[in-house]
Scaffold this motif. Structure first.
Motif, PDB file in Angstrom:
ATOM      1  N   LEU A 406      10.890  -2.251   3.888  1.00 18.50           N
ATOM      2  CA  LEU A 406      10.259  -1.079   3.278  1.00 18.50           C
ATOM      3  C   LEU A 406       9.340  -0.362   4.265  1.00 18.50           C
ATOM      4  N   VAL A 407       8.551  -1.120   5.018  1.00 20.05           N
ATOM      5  CA  VAL A 407       7.644  -0.511   5.994  1.00 20.05           C
ATOM      6  C   VAL A 407       8.440   0.205   7.082  1.00 20.05           C
ATOM      7  N   ALA A 408       9.551  -0.404   7.530  1.00 20.20           N
ATOM      8  CA  ALA A 408      10.365   0.230   8.567  1.00 20.20           C
ATOM      9  C   ALA A 408      10.962   1.545   8.078  1.00 20.20           C
ATOM     10  N   VAL A 409      11.454   1.561   6.835  1.00  9.12           N
ATOM     11  CA  VAL A 409      12.001   2.802   6.273  1.00  9.12           C
ATOM     12  C   VAL A 409      10.911   3.866   6.169  1.00  9.12           C
ATOM     13  N   ALA A 410       9.704   3.454   5.751  1.00  5.97           N
ATOM     14  CA  ALA A 410       8.599   4.400   5.620  1.00  5.97           C
ATOM     15  C   ALA A 410       8.229   5.002   6.973  1.00  5.97           C
ATOM     16  N   VAL A 411       8.186   4.187   8.010  1.00  3.19           N
ATOM     17  CA  VAL A 411       7.856   4.693   9.349  1.00  3.19           C
ATOM     18  C   VAL A 411       8.918   5.682   9.812  1.00  3.19           C
ATOM     19  N   ALA A 412      10.193   5.340   9.616  1.00  2.00           N
ATOM     20  CA  ALA A 412      11.274   6.249  10.015  1.00  2.00           C
ATOM     21  C   ALA A 412      11.209   7.560   9.250  1.00  2.00           C
ATOM     22  N   ALA A 413      10.915   7.501   7.941  1.00  2.27           N
ATOM     23  CA  ALA A 413      10.836   8.714   7.132  1.00  2.27           C
ATOM     24  C   ALA A 413       9.667   9.589   7.568  1.00  2.27           C
ATOM     25  N   ALA A 414       8.511   8.961   7.839  1.00  2.00           N
ATOM     26  CA  ALA A 414       7.355   9.734   8.287  1.00  2.00           C
ATOM     27  C   ALA A 414       7.627  10.402   9.635  1.00  2.00           C
ATOM     28  N   TYR A 415       8.286   9.689  10.533  1.00  2.00           N
ATOM     29  CA  TYR A 415       8.633  10.275  11.836  1.00  2.00           C
ATOM     30  C   TYR A 415       9.572  11.464  11.652  1.00  2.00           C
ATOM     31  N   GLN A 416      10.574  11.304  10.768  1.00  2.66           N
ATOM     32  CA  GLN A 416      11.512  12.396  10.516  1.00  2.66           C
ATOM     33  C   GLN A 416      10.809  13.595   9.895  1.00  2.66           C
ATOM     34  N   ALA A 417       9.851  13.342   8.999  1.00  2.00           N
ATOM     35  CA  ALA A 417       9.135  14.442   8.337  1.00  2.00           C
ATOM     36  C   ALA A 417       8.299  15.241   9.318  1.00  2.00           C
ATOM     37  N   ARG A 418       7.811  14.600  10.373  1.00  2.00           N
ATOM     38  CA  ARG A 418       6.980  15.300  11.353  1.00  2.00           C
ATOM     39  C   ARG A 418       7.800  15.893  12.502  1.00  2.00           C
ATOM     40  N   SER A 419       9.127  15.733  12.451  1.00  2.00           N
ATOM     41  CA  SER A 419       9.975  16.253  13.505  1.00  2.00           C
ATOM     42  C   SER A 419      10.304  17.714  13.225  1.00  2.00           C
ATOM     43  N   VAL A 440       3.113  -1.743  -1.560  1.00  2.00           N
ATOM     44  CA  VAL A 440       3.567  -3.133  -1.407  1.00  2.00           C
ATOM     45  C   VAL A 440       2.572  -3.935  -0.574  1.00  2.00           C
ATOM     46  N   LEU A 441       2.077  -3.328   0.499  1.00  2.00           N
ATOM     47  CA  LEU A 441       1.082  -4.026   1.317  1.00  2.00           C
ATOM     48  C   LEU A 441      -0.218  -4.237   0.548  1.00  2.00           C
ATOM     49  N   LEU A 442      -0.639  -3.218  -0.217  1.00  2.00           N
ATOM     50  CA  LEU A 442      -1.852  -3.372  -1.029  1.00  2.00           C
ATOM     51  C   LEU A 442      -1.676  -4.458  -2.082  1.00  2.00           C
ATOM     52  N   ALA A 443      -0.470  -4.569  -2.641  1.00  2.00           N
ATOM     53  CA  ALA A 443      -0.230  -5.593  -3.658  1.00  2.00           C
ATOM     54  C   ALA A 443      -0.442  -6.989  -3.087  1.00  2.00           C
ATOM     55  N   ARG A 444       0.076  -7.224  -1.884  1.00  2.00           N
ATOM     56  CA  ARG A 444      -0.121  -8.531  -1.253  1.00  2.00           C
ATOM     57  C   ARG A 444      -1.601  -8.814  -1.027  1.00  2.00           C
ATOM     58  N   VAL A 445      -2.315  -7.789  -0.570  1.00  2.00           N
ATOM     59  CA  VAL A 445      -3.737  -7.985  -0.264  1.00  2.00           C
ATOM     60  C   VAL A 445      -4.535  -8.210  -1.538  1.00  2.00           C
ATOM     61  N   LEU A 446      -4.309  -7.393  -2.559  1.00  2.00           N
ATOM     62  CA  LEU A 446      -5.127  -7.472  -3.770  1.00  2.00           C
ATOM     63  C   LEU A 446      -4.884  -8.761  -4.550  1.00  2.00           C
ATOM     64  N   ILE A 447      -3.617  -9.214  -4.610  1.00  2.00           N
ATOM     65  CA  ILE A 447      -3.340 -10.458  -5.331  1.00  2.00           C
ATOM     66  C   ILE A 447      -4.037 -11.636  -4.661  1.00  2.00           C
ATOM     67  N   ARG A 448      -4.009 -11.656  -3.339  1.00  2.00           N
ATOM     68  CA  ARG A 448      -4.690 -12.741  -2.637  1.00  2.00           C
ATOM     69  C   ARG A 448      -6.200 -12.617  -2.754  1.00  2.00           C
ATOM     70  N   ALA A 449      -6.690 -11.373  -2.758  1.00  2.00           N
ATOM     71  CA  ALA A 449      -8.123 -11.161  -2.951  1.00  2.00           C
ATOM     72  C   ALA A 449      -8.537 -11.617  -4.348  1.00  2.00           C
ATOM     73  N   ALA A 450      -7.690 -11.369  -5.353  1.00  2.00           N
ATOM     74  CA  ALA A 450      -8.001 -11.816  -6.710  1.00  2.00           C
ATOM     75  C   ALA A 450      -8.029 -13.343  -6.794  1.00  2.00           C
ATOM     76  N   ASP A 451      -7.103 -13.976  -6.082  1.00  2.00           N
ATOM     77  CA  ASP A 451      -7.072 -15.442  -6.078  1.00  2.00           C
ATOM     78  C   ASP A 451      -8.353 -16.019  -5.479  1.00  2.00           C
ATOM     79  N   ARG A 452      -8.726 -15.497  -4.294  1.00  2.00           N
ATOM     80  CA  ARG A 452      -9.946 -15.995  -3.637  1.00  2.00           C
ATOM     81  C   ARG A 452     -11.187 -15.620  -4.444  1.00  2.00           C
ATOM     82  N   GLY A 453     -11.209 -14.392  -4.915  1.00  2.00           N
ATOM     83  CA  GLY A 453     -12.389 -13.959  -5.669  1.00  2.00           C
ATOM     84  C   GLY A 453     -12.531 -14.692  -6.982  1.00  2.00           C
TER      85      GLY A 453
END
Length: 988
Positions: A406-419, A440-453
């Motif tokens: 997903l991150v790779a597709v997002a990077v490619a799309a952003a590069y194409q949009a700025r071309s 998706v990245l925020l989901a990983r971070v927040l779930i782990r933050a909720a676990d620790r918190g």
């Protein structure tokens, strides 16, 4: 087996209902896509075709031929030949005959005129007098031609091919006026007035003999929209190419056909850009729901395996539970999609409905395959593992690889949009792709933050927050539910912002190109008539304004009534300061008398003449009064003003003092001195010595030649300047508007202005000095190049002539409907009526803009899909959560604390999804970049509005918060344990 399946569905009714909803929502999208794409394309093609003049969508065929003594038969044969060679299904061809001739008016001046015949002529005109032509030699004339020739119904006229050719006698039977000149019937230039007089219409039988027996045979037809689109494989360009043997074939539809061809592809792309992400979201939600509901099906599979069930029976038991909700959801979604498509795009055809139903059927099929694949994994699982009450865990490597993809597709799309090609490839999906990756990245971070918190909060004794955080973090797949909600919020926010920006940009462009909310293109006898008609229709100047656009000049000129500009026009800061009305010079009092009296001194010693040119203030007609002077030096001359010429008053436009030759054959240098001008009946002095001697009140033509003025105590001495040779040299104009003429300039100054004084060429007045009062980057109507000036000042400077340009009437959005009728009654003919809203709807935007409100519909479905998936997760987790709550009660946790965690959990999930969803939308727009233009053609005369404006952001974010908050409340209420609740009440 059927009884077992039905019992399983009934015992898990909540899960079945949510699966039904999860299937119905994407099925509605799938069903709406074909309906909207096909129906909106057809409707858009009709709108685009109707927005251009009929002449630009009418094919015309001309052929020089001979009637052979049978005009009707020859014309019918010609029409049949055209229909065979150039077939146009659904088009109504009109045939006609035309022969250029000349006619001599009452003063002996010959002028060009066409003698024409046209099928259905009488149905397309109104007769002011007399009747339609019915026999050979009958003729119908316009009122202007009849007045020029001095004839009426019953009078004879004569036409001839040349002034020296024999005359052909005709008789006038009627006076006609064209009912609607904007229709395709009048598209052929042979039946319109380009120069000379309006055509004389007769019957086909007139075209016999010489020279009428050799006319131009004509055929014209307005091309139907399906043929312009190329429906059924029809190729108009190829058909026109084959018809070249007929004669001259004129096809002005090439640009329109190309635009319609591209419009269908752009609309389909926009629809898919809006629908595909939502369909993928729906597919993922169904897969997630299948994962959550697998807990109950694990027990079913274990029991059947222990009883010796084979693979087929296992598949039937597990996947058969999905059939009923999937089929019901598919049917419900198809019906909802058809209804939504009809609401958004209008009624469609049975074929379109069939395509929609087929598209909706794909959704339950794909869902069944997805769920069956999950069930196959259960079949391969040992019985011991199936009976184990262990929450499902994520595959670490597989999930990580999916996130990296997903991150790779997002990077490619952003590069194409700025071309340089932001709409190519996956560039158009850049905002959505980047937002998904961020979520998706925020989901990983927040779930782990909720676990620790949560663990830290429990150790610190904060049970409510600690239990809430631990409950959310330990729920299997909660990070995916969170991501699903956040992505849906991001889609809603992004779509709302994009749609709002597109609408705003289209409206701003339409207003900039038109100048006002509504613009009428009109035909007026003169600019004076136009100004008077607008004043009659809107005496207070609140909603109507006269204007004119001249695009043929260099520079282009826009003339507006600056006194009404603030009330009517859509003025923007980019246009510079709003121009103020030019200061008026004290005008000469209007002429209202029956006679004019001129006191003059003639120092030439020979008979002379002085002409006074007036203009009627109501009609704009020219009135000429000639004073014949004798040899006497001092003299007073009285001349009558023709009755009715100055009804309503006339303004003095100019003097005309012809240069005379002396005995030596050279222009005499002796002047004429104008002492005064007065009128009788009523008596009044119009020009006294003080006005005449003020040379600032008069101007001659600019450049070499002209007249020389000299103000003396006796009056204004006027004589020829040295080198006077031009026809305008004897003209002396009254200055009744301030000079130099104030103008607002956009773009570079004209080349002659860089090396000399600024001047504007005005028809009838020559070069008029101009003064640039403001420079703007862009002007309404004209765009980045041209100049804007005052309509009335230009009208006055032109004198009795009219400046060139297309005359218009600008109206506000709230102008009363009767204003058009008032303008027509005042003498104007409305040729076109265009609104900013209509023009904006035809403006071609980028991305999802061509799809209109369809992306918003998709975004709402995405939010509902995420909500339904969250409800599934909550329903399957309800039993374990109640058991955990009962265990905590036994350990001494109060019912109040457990109730708080029951409510805090869903609401924390909602807030945790909405805020990151909004932030992800902002981040995706930041990373993908703001577009240079929101239009396919790259138009950017005005700065494009921000794609994520604060208003759209707040409204869409608040709507998502309210919707998901209602979902959280329902989840919390449905998760309440009645027994523990009663015990909690007792504890309190």
């Amino acid at each position: 087996m059927f009884t077992i399946l039905w019992g399983a569905v009934r015992s898990r009714a909540a899960q079945a209902c949510t699966l039904l909803v999860l299937t119905a929502l994407p099925a509605a999208i799938a069903a709406a896509v074909p309906w909207f794409a096909v129906t909106a394309a057809a409707r858009g093609a009709v709108t685009a075709a109707e927005s251009i003049p009929a002449a630009q969508r009418t094919v015309v065929v001309h052929a020089d031929s001979d009637t052979g003594g049978d005009p009707a038969g020859a014309l019918a044969a010609f029409g049949e030949s055209v229909r065979r060679t150039l077939p146009m299904p659904g088009a109504e061809g009109v045939t006609g005959l035309a022969r250029p001739m000349s006619v001599t008016d009452a003063t002996g001046v010959a002028d060009h005129v066409n003698v024409d015949y046209r099928d259905g002529f009488c149905e397309h005109v109104t007769l002011a007098a007399g009747r339609c032509p019915a026999a050979a030699g009958d003729a119908a004339l316009t009122e202007a031609v009849a007045g020029r020739l001095g004839v009426g119904p019953g009078d004879p006229i004569a036409v001839q091919s040349t002034p020296a050719a024999p005359k052909i006698a005709m008789r006038v039977t009627g006076i006609y006026a064209i009912t609607d000149p904007s229709t395709g019937y009048w598209a052929d230039e042979l039946f319109r007035v380009e120069s000379g007089l309006d055509p004389i219409y007769t019957v086909a039988a007139t075209f016999t003999g010489t020279p009428l027996g050799k006319p131009v045979f004509t055929w014209s037809a307005e091309v139907p929209v399906p043929l312009l689109r190329g429906d059924g494989g029809y190729d108009l360009g190829e058909a026109v190419a084959r018809a070249g043997t007929l004669g001259e074939v004129v096809d002005p539809t090439a640009a329109l056909r190309a635009d319609l061809s591209g419009a269908g592809a752009r609309l389909l792309r926009a629809v898919l850009l809006a629908a595909v992400p939502v369909l993928l979201l729906g597919w993922y939600a169904i897969a997630l729901a299948g994962r959550y509901t697998a807990r109950d099906r694990r027990r079913d599979a274990a029991l059947l395996k222990m009883r010796g069930g084979n693979r087929r029976r296992l598949i039937t038991l597990l996947s058969g539970q999905h059939l009923a909700p999937l089929l019901a959801g598919g049917l419900l979604g198809a019906a909802a999609g058809l209804a939504a498509g009809r609401l958004l795009a209008g009624p469609g055809t049975p074929a379109t409905a069939a395509w929609s139903v087929a598209a909706a059927a794909v959704v339950p099929v794909v869902a069944l395959v997805t769920l069956a694949a999950s069930d196959l994994l259960l079949i391969r699982t040992p019985v011991v593992a199936l009976q184990r009450e262990v929450p499902a865990t994520r595959g670490g490597i597989a999930a990580l690889l999916a996130d990296v993809l997903l991150v790779a597709v997002a990077v490619a799309a952003a590069y194409q949009a700025r071309s340089g090609s932001p709409d190519a490839g996956i560039g158009a999906l850049a905002p959505t792709a980047v937002a998904v990756a961020v979520v998706v990245l925020l989901a990983r971070v927040l779930i782990r933050a909720a676990d620790r918190g949560g663990s830290a909060a429990l150790r610190g004794g904060r049970l409510r927050s600690g239990l809430t955080a631990v409950r959310m973090s330990r729920l299997a797949g909660m990070d995916r539910v969170f991501a699903l909600l956040a992505v849906a919020v991001t889609i809603l926010v992004t779509t709302a912002g994009q749609t709002t920006a597109d609408r705003e940009a289209q409206t701003e462009r339409a207003l900039s190109e038109l100048g006002a909310a509504r613009v009428l293109t009109v035909s007026a006898p003169s600019w004076t008539t136009l100004k008077q008609a607008v004043a009659t229709a809107d005496p207070q100047g609140r909603y109507a304004m006269a204007a004119a656009v001249d695009r043929a000049g260099a520079p282009q000129v826009l003339a507006v009534d600056t006194r009404r500009l603030a009330a009517v026009a859509a003025w923007r800061p980019e246009y510079g300061p709003r121009p103020q009305p030019p200061a008026e010079s004290e005008p000469v009092p209007p002429v209202t008398g029956r006679e004019l009296v001129l006191q003059v001194r003639n120092d030439r010693g020979m008979p002379s003449a002085v002409d006074v040119i007036l203009q009627n203030n109501r009609t704009g007609s020219r009135v000429k009064v000639t004073f014949v002077l004798s040899r006497a030096v001092e003299q007073t001359v009285t001349e009558p003003v023709a009755a009715g010429d100055c009804d309503g008053g006339c303004r003095l436009v100019r003097w005309q003092i012809p240069t005379q030759l002396g005995p030596d054959g050279k222009p005499t240098r002796k002047p004429l001195t104008l002492r005064s001008l007065a009128q009788r009946g009523p008596d009044a002095e119009l020009l006294g010595t003080d006005r005449l001697t003020d040379t600032t009140r008069w101007r001659t033509v600019s450049g070499d030649g002209g007249l020389e003025l000299s103000g003396t105590r006796d009056g204004l001495a006027v004589g020829p300047a040295r080198g006077s040779a031009r026809t305008e040299s004897d003209r002396l104009y009254a200055v009744d508007t301030a000079l130099p003429l104030p103008v607002t300039l956009a773009g570079p100054a004209p080349v002659p202005w860089r090396y000399g004084e600024a001047a504007l060429t005005v028809t009838g007045a020559g070069q008029v000095p101009a003064r640039v009062t403001a420079v703007a980057p862009v002007l309404p109507v004209l765009g980045a190049g041209g100049l804007l000036t005052d309509f009335d000042a230009l009208r006055r400077l032109a004198g009795e002539a009219d400046p060139t340009g297309v005359t218009q009437v600008w109206l506000t959005a709230g102008a009363p409907a009767a204003v058009v009728d008032r303008l027509k009654e005042a003498g104007l003919t409305v040729l076109a009526d265009e609104t900013a809203a209509g023009r904006a709807s035809r403006t071609v935007g980028r991305g999802t803009a061509p799809a209109g409100w369809f992306p918003v519909f998709c975004a709402v479905i995405a939010l509902l899909t995420a909500a339904a998936a969250t409800a599934v997760a909550a329903s399957v987790d309800r039993g374990p959560q109640r058991a955990a709550a009962a265990a905590l009660r036994v350990q001494g946790v109060s019912a109040r604390t457990l109730a708080a965690t029951r409510y805090l959990g869903p609401f924390a999930l909602v807030i945790g999804a909405v805020l990151p969803g909004v932030l992800a939308a902002l981040a995706s727009r930041r990373l993908a970049g703001e577009p240079d233009s929101l239009f396919v053609d790259g138009w950017r005369l005005l700065a494009p509005p921000g794609v994520l404006g604060w208003a759209a952001l707040l409204v869409s974010g608040l709507a998502a918060m309210i919707c998901l908050a209602a979902l959280a409340w329902l989840i919390a209420v449905s998760g309440r344990n009645p027994d523990s609740y009663r015990e909690g009440r007792a504890d309190r």
